[in-house]
Design a protein around this motif. Sequence first.
Motif, PDB file in Angstrom:
ATOM      1  N   GLY A 287       0.793  -1.261  -0.018  1.00 50.10           N
ATOM      2  CA  GLY A 287      -0.027  -0.198   0.122  1.00 50.10           C
ATOM      3  C   GLY A 287       0.906   1.257   0.147  1.00 50.10           C
ATOM      4  N   ASP A 288       0.132   2.370   0.120  1.00 49.18           N
ATOM      5  CA  ASP A 288       0.991   3.808   0.242  1.00 49.18           C
ATOM      6  C   ASP A 288       0.544   4.419   1.119  1.00 49.18           C
ATOM      7  OD1 ASP A 288       2.727   5.782  -0.683  1.00 49.18           O
ATOM      8  OD2 ASP A 288       1.306   6.331  -2.127  1.00 49.18           O
ATOM      9  N   GLU A 289       1.393   4.940   1.880  1.00 48.12           N
ATOM     10  CA  GLU A 289       1.036   6.325   3.044  1.00 48.12           C
ATOM     11  C   GLU A 289       1.445   7.556   2.685  1.00 48.12           C
ATOM     12  OE1 GLU A 289       1.245   6.358   8.020  1.00 48.12           O
ATOM     13  OE2 GLU A 289       2.038   4.443   6.757  1.00 48.12           O
ATOM     14  N   MET A 290       0.715   8.587   3.021  1.00 52.59           N
ATOM     15  CA  MET A 290       1.555   9.654   2.949  1.00 52.59           C
ATOM     16  C   MET A 290       2.603  10.145   3.639  1.00 52.59           C
ATOM     17  SD  MET A 290      -0.631  13.398   2.982  1.00 52.59           S
ATOM     18  CE  MET A 290      -1.901  12.904   1.948  1.00 52.59           C
ATOM     19  N   ASP A 291       2.796   9.845   4.819  1.00 53.53           N
ATOM     20  CA  ASP A 291       3.936  10.191   5.605  1.00 53.53           C
ATOM     21  C   ASP A 291       5.211   9.441   5.678  1.00 53.53           C
ATOM     22  OD1 ASP A 291       2.662  12.265   6.680  1.00 53.53           O
ATOM     23  OD2 ASP A 291       1.802  11.268   8.503  1.00 53.53           O
ATOM     24  N   ARG A 292       4.939   8.061   5.301  1.00 54.96           N
ATOM     25  CA  ARG A 292       6.091   6.998   5.116  1.00 54.96           C
ATOM     26  C   ARG A 292       6.181   6.414   3.868  1.00 54.96           C
ATOM     27  NH1 ARG A 292       4.618   3.751  10.845  1.00 54.96           N
ATOM     28  NH2 ARG A 292       2.284   4.306  10.111  1.00 54.96           N
ATOM     29  N   GLY A 293       5.253   6.686   3.062  1.00 56.41           N
ATOM     30  CA  GLY A 293       5.744   6.247   1.845  1.00 56.41           C
ATOM     31  C   GLY A 293       4.946   4.838   1.361  1.00 56.41           C
ATOM     32  N   PHE A 294       5.343   4.204   0.323  1.00 56.67           N
ATOM     33  CA  PHE A 294       5.143   2.945  -0.189  1.00 56.67           C
ATOM     34  C   PHE A 294       5.508   1.829   0.844  1.00 56.67           C
ATOM     35  CE2 PHE A 294       5.350  -1.069  -2.651  1.00 56.67           C
ATOM     36  CZ  PHE A 294       4.006  -1.290  -2.968  1.00 56.67           C
ATOM     37  N   TYR A 295       4.797   0.898   1.061  1.00 54.48           N
ATOM     38  CA  TYR A 295       5.173  -0.067   2.126  1.00 54.48           C
ATOM     39  C   TYR A 295       4.681  -1.626   1.402  1.00 54.48           C
ATOM     40  CZ  TYR A 295       0.146  -0.178   3.292  1.00 54.48           C
ATOM     41  OH  TYR A 295      -1.204  -0.276   3.351  1.00 54.48           O
ATOM     42  N   LEU A 296       5.488  -2.430   2.105  1.00 52.33           N
ATOM     43  CA  LEU A 296       5.392  -3.783   2.236  1.00 52.33           C
ATOM     44  C   LEU A 296       5.100  -4.278   3.816  1.00 52.33           C
ATOM     45  CD1 LEU A 296       7.550  -5.124  -0.456  1.00 52.33           C
ATOM     46  CD2 LEU A 296       5.035  -5.036  -0.401  1.00 52.33           C
ATOM     47  N   ARG A 297       3.900  -4.748   4.119  1.00 54.95           N
ATOM     48  CA  ARG A 297       4.067  -5.104   5.911  1.00 54.95           C
ATOM     49  C   ARG A 297       3.301  -6.395   5.873  1.00 54.95           C
ATOM     50  NH1 ARG A 297      -0.861  -3.680   8.296  1.00 54.95           N
ATOM     51  NH2 ARG A 297       0.217  -3.504  10.247  1.00 54.95           N
ATOM     52  N   ASP A 298       3.655  -6.981   7.065  1.00 54.10           N
ATOM     53  CA  ASP A 298       2.732  -8.396   7.368  1.00 54.10           C
ATOM     54  C   ASP A 298       3.177  -9.581   6.553  1.00 54.10           C
ATOM     55  OD1 ASP A 298       1.380  -7.200   9.348  1.00 54.10           O
ATOM     56  OD2 ASP A 298      -0.377  -6.838   8.307  1.00 54.10           O
ATOM     57  N   ILE A 317       8.251  -2.485   5.978  1.00 55.03           N
ATOM     58  CA  ILE A 317       9.441  -1.821   5.391  1.00 55.03           C
ATOM     59  C   ILE A 317       8.633  -0.466   4.516  1.00 55.03           C
ATOM     60  CG2 ILE A 317      10.042  -3.293   3.438  1.00 55.03           C
ATOM     61  CD1 ILE A 317      12.907  -2.154   3.613  1.00 55.03           C
ATOM     62  N   TYR A 318       9.226   0.599   4.649  1.00 55.12           N
ATOM     63  CA  TYR A 318       8.575   1.819   3.988  1.00 55.12           C
ATOM     64  C   TYR A 318       9.654   2.334   3.201  1.00 55.12           C
ATOM     65  CZ  TYR A 318       4.813   1.092   7.448  1.00 55.12           C
ATOM     66  OH  TYR A 318       3.905   0.652   8.326  1.00 55.12           O
ATOM     67  N   THR A 319       9.332   3.047   2.277  1.00 51.61           N
ATOM     68  CA  THR A 319      10.352   3.702   1.306  1.00 51.61           C
ATOM     69  C   THR A 319      11.006   4.970   1.808  1.00 51.61           C
ATOM     70  OG1 THR A 319       8.378   4.856   0.255  1.00 51.61           O
ATOM     71  CG2 THR A 319       9.142   2.706  -0.674  1.00 51.61           C
ATOM     72  N   LYS A 320      10.416   5.553   2.827  1.00 52.88           N
ATOM     73  CA  LYS A 320      10.860   6.626   3.609  1.00 52.88           C
ATOM     74  C   LYS A 320      11.856   6.481   4.890  1.00 52.88           C
ATOM     75  CE  LYS A 320       7.515  10.139   1.963  1.00 52.88           C
ATOM     76  NZ  LYS A 320       6.892  11.303   2.337  1.00 52.88           N
ATOM     77  N   GLY A 321      12.003   4.989   4.997  1.00 48.65           N
ATOM     78  CA  GLY A 321      13.184   4.701   6.209  1.00 48.65           C
ATOM     79  C   GLY A 321      12.417   4.035   7.076  1.00 48.65           C
ATOM     80  N   SER A 322      11.090   4.048   7.263  1.00 46.31           N
ATOM     81  CA  SER A 322      10.646   3.250   8.488  1.00 46.31           C
ATOM     82  C   SER A 322      10.630   1.753   8.294  1.00 46.31           C
ATOM     83  CB  SER A 322       9.142   3.901   8.646  1.00 46.31           C
ATOM     84  OG  SER A 322       9.014   5.198   8.950  1.00 46.31           O
ATOM     85  N   TRP A 323      10.519   1.221   9.303  1.00 47.71           N
ATOM     86  CA  TRP A 323      10.722  -0.322   9.263  1.00 47.71           C
ATOM     87  C   TRP A 323      10.158  -0.845  10.595  1.00 47.71           C
ATOM     88  CZ3 TRP A 323      13.807  -3.039  12.722  1.00 47.71           C
ATOM     89  CH2 TRP A 323      14.526  -2.388  13.279  1.00 47.71           C
ATOM     90  N   GLY A 324       9.850  -2.121  10.835  1.00 42.85           N
ATOM     91  CA  GLY A 324       9.398  -2.859  11.931  1.00 42.85           C
ATOM     92  C   GLY A 324       9.561  -4.253  11.815  1.00 42.85           C
ATOM     93  N   ILE A 325       9.481  -4.863  12.993  1.00 46.87           N
ATOM     94  CA  ILE A 325       9.706  -6.361  13.159  1.00 46.87           C
ATOM     95  C   ILE A 325       8.721  -6.637  14.463  1.00 46.87           C
ATOM     96  CG2 ILE A 325      11.636  -6.242  14.392  1.00 46.87           C
ATOM     97  CD1 ILE A 325      12.586  -8.910  13.114  1.00 46.87           C
ATOM     98  N   SER A 326       8.069  -8.187  14.103  1.00 44.92           N
ATOM     99  CA  SER A 326       7.248  -8.359  15.278  1.00 44.92           C
ATOM    100  C   SER A 326       7.361  -9.909  14.979  1.00 44.92           C
ATOM    101  CB  SER A 326       5.798  -8.111  14.707  1.00 44.92           C
ATOM    102  OG  SER A 326       5.351  -8.908  13.529  1.00 44.92           O
ATOM    103  N   LEU A 327       7.184 -10.656  16.384  1.00 43.52           N
ATOM    104  CA  LEU A 327       7.132 -11.952  16.827  1.00 43.52           C
ATOM    105  C   LEU A 327       5.968 -12.202  17.381  1.00 43.52           C
ATOM    106  CD1 LEU A 327      10.129 -13.985  17.949  1.00 43.52           C
ATOM    107  CD2 LEU A 327       8.039 -14.161  19.331  1.00 43.52           C
TER     108      LEU A 327
END
Length: 952
Positions: A287-298, A317-327
């Motif tokens: 998808g795409d988010e205005m603040d963090r850019g295009f993303y791939l998640r879950d 992961i987001y194109t503007k540098g944001s990222w996350g990980i979950s367990l």
Amino acid sequence: MRTPSVIVLLLFIFAFVMADMNRFDSYARQQTQQRDTLGVDDTLVPIKRDSTFDKRSDSVAADTTTLDSLQLAIRKHNQLIDDSIRLDSLNRKRANGIDAPVEYTAEDSLVYNAKSKTTHLYGSSTVKYENMDLKSEKIYMSMDSNLVHATGAIKDTTTKALEGTPVFKLGQDSYESDTMAFNFKTKKGLINNVYTQQEEGFLRSERSKRDSSGVVYMEHGRYTTCDKKHPDFYIALSRGKVRPGKDVVFGPAHLVVADVPLPLAVPYGFFPFTKSYSSGFIMPSYGDEMDRGFYLRDGGYYFAISDKIDLKLLGEIYTKGSWGISLASNYNKRYRYSGSLFLSYQDSKTGDKGLPDFSRQQSYKIQWSHRQDPKANPFSSLSASVNFASSSYERNNLTSLYNPQALTQSTRTSSVSWSTTFSSIGLSLSSSMNLSQNMRDSSIALTMPDLNISISRFYPFKRKHVVGNERWYEKIAVSYTGRFSNSIQTKEDKLFKSNLIKDWRNGFQHDIPVNANFTLFDYLNVNPSFNFTDRMYTNKIHRSWDAASQKVVNDTTYGFHNVYNWSLNLGMSTKLYGMFIPNRKIFGDKVQAIRHVLTPSVSFSYAPDFGARRYGYYDYYQKTDADGNVSLVGYSPYESGMYSVPGRGRSGNISFDLGNNIEMKVKSDKDSTGMKKVSIIDELGLSMSYNMAAKEKPLSDLNMRIRLKWWKNYTFNLNARFASYAYELDENGRPYEGNHTEWGMGRFGRFQGMSQNISYTLTPEKLKKLFTGSHDDEDEDEQNKNDIEGRDTDIESNIDDNMIEGQHGAKKKQKAGKAETDDDGYMAFKIPWSLTFGYGITMSENRDLKKFNYKTMRYPYKFTQTLNVSGNVRISDGWNISFSSGYDFENHAMSMTTASLQRDLHCFNMSCSVVLAPYTSYNFTFRANAATLADALKYDKRSGYSNAVQWY
């Protein structure tokens, strides 16, 4: 003459025996050839002979009954030859032989052809071979080709429908079809119009082929979760491959609802059926988010570690540098424990780096749920419910952006508790960790640990070997309760930087109650008790006044400090019975007697003044304000302790309570010899106390309660309070509660208010009884029994009432399965519904100075009313409508009004809910009932949370 004749006879017998032996040898060779042809070793598997074979063997047996002894000799003679033949048949089986016996039965007839080795079975036939089980109306078997063919039979020539169609079971797999062919040797089969079930799904195809591994290849198939013979919906599959117990892989497919093809198609897909866990990749969403850019998640990987535990790793992961990980992990050990764990970390970057709007936030979340099976250990338990997250996590989590409830949730709570019991000594231990988190200001309140120790009641003076009557001191009982707590209130960013001694509050409290129960003069119950409470703190705070800065200065000293208090209590109670038998000439013989039960009780409690200087629990500091005024300010160095500090002032309370119960025993209308009890006043009670140590206002308010049971299914309760002291006027003419009592002024006391809630549920059955007065026979029998036996107000006689009522309810449920019919034999038309009304009223003083009446020295009364209405209507087996509403008397407007509609569509479920006031919103959901398709076939439509805002 006699000698030559004997020799001739012997020669004749010898020739006959040799001929017979040759005949048996040829028969044995023939049998060996037949066994080699079938490929069956008769030393391991006995051959079941058909009727034709039995006739043949009978003829041979008839010829061989001449000399049984000679047959025995011949069998011994040929034993070595038979053994060699059997051993040779084990080592060289024919290529077309089968490995196990074939058992077959037929109810109608069985035709066996020995020459072609084929069998025809007619009428409810069965064939069993190893783990294969086949049932059909008609079965054809060929032993040479190892082929079995089954089909149904046409019994109705008009419909030409097949009956007794084949039902084929191989291991745990079951198939129903019109016609099928199966090979014993290769385990392959060809099936027409096959029907099988895999988990919650049902598969049907026009033509199918089964290979030796059990995989079924379908052509023109249908997949559905509807269990009807003619399904409400299905997915039409052009081609499909079914791996039993694993999955279904199919090619182009489209959805068909009510036999109408819909333009919803997919080029390929699969349905998993496996019950066991399997590892694999998890496809991400984009998808795409205005603040963090295009993303791939879950997206990530799923690890199927074992049947007891799994693990799922997800990333975003987001194109503007944001990222996350979950367990995420789930674990379950049968009969022991189960739970789940979720850990998540996010590094969120919004805006463009180097610009003023750029920001970076690191957030995390921890969720843990653990439950222990009660059967695992009856003396110890462990449970956990942890939900902790940083205040920025929900704002940065993309899922929460579309979940208004997560954004508006201001408080999160977490707890972990453990307990164990030592039943032999009556000792119980329990410990817990509690966390409360405020998401708005990121403040947290943590208690870790909270330890509780308790020893159940024991009698220290009771003799081990009792001789004679029980002594008075043997009734003295002692118990113990201890609690240790360690807590802190701080911000989440300062939690791990706090000091355990200086920043945390901790303490240890001991409670030791000692009590006894005596009976004086056979009627008076006396309950003396002594309570001792001890507190242990690690610090105390001394206060002083800084005249220069005009503020209080705190000086904390650390050490061991002991703070205790004690109290004495004495309670006495009894019961007084009064019986009134009315005059038969005046009241007749309907009323047999009226009983009045009076229950007075008096209690006394005493506690010394722990604010005295000798205890050291309170201190003073001298305060000098800016004007030079000097005053003494009292405080307690332990008031910030975990368990506070004993109260100041001596107390000596005398409490009085008086309870009344009035019942009447009358003759039953149902039975001339029976009696029933009628409650006139179920309870009328008064309670009041007097503090002998108080210098002002020693009397408490008078509390009155009343409970009436004049209706069968309703109990009226009312609580009221009367003030003891009258209003007086101060220097400014404002009313205040003075020291003069209302009781000495010829008044009963100032009525301060009451509260009452009334609710009633109306149903068709109650409405019918209301207008016609009729009721069911079961209800009549139960009413008669209640009228005869009555209901006593003594607690001892009501122990088994709930059990008896439950048994009556069980008898009613046994007849619930029968459908009611009217006089014409048709099913009775019924629409079950219920309507519940709730009304609450509170009467209290309206303490508005403008409304005070100076003549009567009274405030006027105000009434607070609430009205709620809720209902449920089941218009059919699949339709259900419910609603709730109310009226706000203060705002003169409708309270929250909601309505919902549920429709059970057999395979689908449809629900719609609407909120009409004070906010307007709606929610519509349509989805499949089966868990396999619940996420694939669904439609949700709801109003956004921004639409549910009322603007002013």
